[in-house]
Design an enzyme around this catalytic site. Sequence first.
Site, PDB file in Angstrom:
ATOM      1  N   ASN A  10       0.859  -1.187   0.000  1.00  0.00           N
ATOM      2  CA  ASN A  10       0.000   0.000   0.000  1.00  0.00           C
ATOM      3  C   ASN A  10       0.893   1.235   0.000  1.00  0.00           C
ATOM      4  OD1 ASN A  10      -1.897   1.986   0.425  1.00  0.00           O
ATOM      5  ND2 ASN A  10      -2.423   1.359   2.500  1.00  0.00           N
ATOM      6  N   LYS A  12      -0.015   4.247  -0.211  1.00  0.00           N
ATOM      7  CA  LYS A  12      -0.700   5.388   0.414  1.00  0.00           C
ATOM      8  C   LYS A  12      -0.518   6.632  -0.481  1.00  0.00           C
ATOM      9  CE  LYS A  12      -0.311   3.123   4.828  1.00  0.00           C
ATOM     10  NZ  LYS A  12      -0.203   3.243   6.279  1.00  0.00           N
ATOM     11  N   HIS A  94      -9.407   0.662   5.133  1.00  0.00           N
ATOM     12  CA  HIS A  94      -8.145   0.951   5.803  1.00  0.00           C
ATOM     13  C   HIS A  94      -8.395   1.932   6.951  1.00  0.00           C
ATOM     14  CE1 HIS A  94      -4.078   2.289   6.623  1.00  0.00           C
ATOM     15  NE2 HIS A  94      -3.659   1.216   5.976  1.00  0.00           N
ATOM     16  N   GLU A  96      -6.936   4.398   8.075  1.00  0.00           N
ATOM     17  CA  GLU A  96      -6.778   5.831   7.788  1.00  0.00           C
ATOM     18  C   GLU A  96      -8.065   6.404   7.196  1.00  0.00           C
ATOM     19  OE1 GLU A  96      -2.034   5.135   7.302  1.00  0.00           O
ATOM     20  OE2 GLU A  96      -3.262   5.274   5.496  1.00  0.00           O
ATOM     21  N   GLU A 164      -4.985  -5.175  10.696  1.00  0.00           N
ATOM     22  CA  GLU A 164      -4.020  -4.106  10.917  1.00  0.00           C
ATOM     23  C   GLU A 164      -4.342  -3.372  12.213  1.00  0.00           C
ATOM     24  OE1 GLU A 164      -2.068  -2.659   7.037  1.00  0.00           O
ATOM     25  OE2 GLU A 164      -3.906  -1.551   7.292  1.00  0.00           O
ATOM     26  N   GLY A 170       2.484   2.473  10.842  1.00  0.00           N
ATOM     27  CA  GLY A 170       3.372   3.618  10.669  1.00  0.00           C
ATOM     28  C   GLY A 170       4.005   4.114  11.955  1.00  0.00           C
ATOM     29  N   SER A 210       3.444  -1.848  10.357  1.00  0.00           N
ATOM     30  CA  SER A 210       4.909  -1.759  10.506  1.00  0.00           C
ATOM     31  C   SER A 210       5.610  -3.077  10.161  1.00  0.00           C
ATOM     32  CB  SER A 210       5.277  -1.292  11.918  1.00  0.00           C
ATOM     33  OG  SER A 210       4.757   0.002  12.153  1.00  0.00           O
TER      34      SER A 210
END
Length: 247
Positions: A10, A12, A94, A96, A164, A170, A210
Amino acid sequence: MARQFFVGGNFKMNGSVEAIKKIIGYLNDAKLDPNTEVVIAPPALYLLLAREHLKPGLEVAAQNVFDKPNGAFTGEISVDQLKDSNITWTLLGHSERRVILQEDDQFVASKTKAALDGGIGVIFCCGESLEQRESGKTIDVVTMQLKAVKDKVSDWSKIVIAYEPIWAIGTGKVASTEQAQEVHAAIRSWLKKEISEKVAEETRIIYGGSVSEKNCKDLSKQPDIDGFLVGGASLKPAFVDIINSHL
């Protein structure tokens, strides 16, 4: 039947024409594990570029898709448009997008149904916040996100579930191998109980948060971890090591 290992990258909101061509060139030239399914998700602007340059056998995913076939939805992309462009997967749910753009479970499930109905595979992301983990709600949160999909979808054959934990995305914090395996096993037992033994047996459940070339080997050995969804490391040469971690 053994589940085929699956690694998604991904990107992003990262990359440029030059950077993406460089990453793709690296993937095209690398010796990749032929038994691992590999999918990259560049920003929407670069989907066609990626598909044009990526060698056959490696697939491209959108990072999102809308749940309506066409119309007055400024800034959105439809399933048919992805299909028309030979983009065969999409990421959905996701964290985010759930957190920053406030997409709720129902909306994510509705988009998942639209993608599957249109013949596109879905990398369905689920996961809990640090607060939810610390209060012991991890499994409840994840299964609630999955239940929204179960209420709308009957065929799970084109869904890859990406667990996730939000606190590990991150941040450099990684769920321990035991923590990741525990949640993956719980997801699989939920699939068995709520959907069917066949779906539980065949659905790939991949880990994201991560993931790096340093921790992927250990994680890949776990019985219920069927691959990875990689963020930052997918933009670097280390992505190849992660793709090959199951060798």
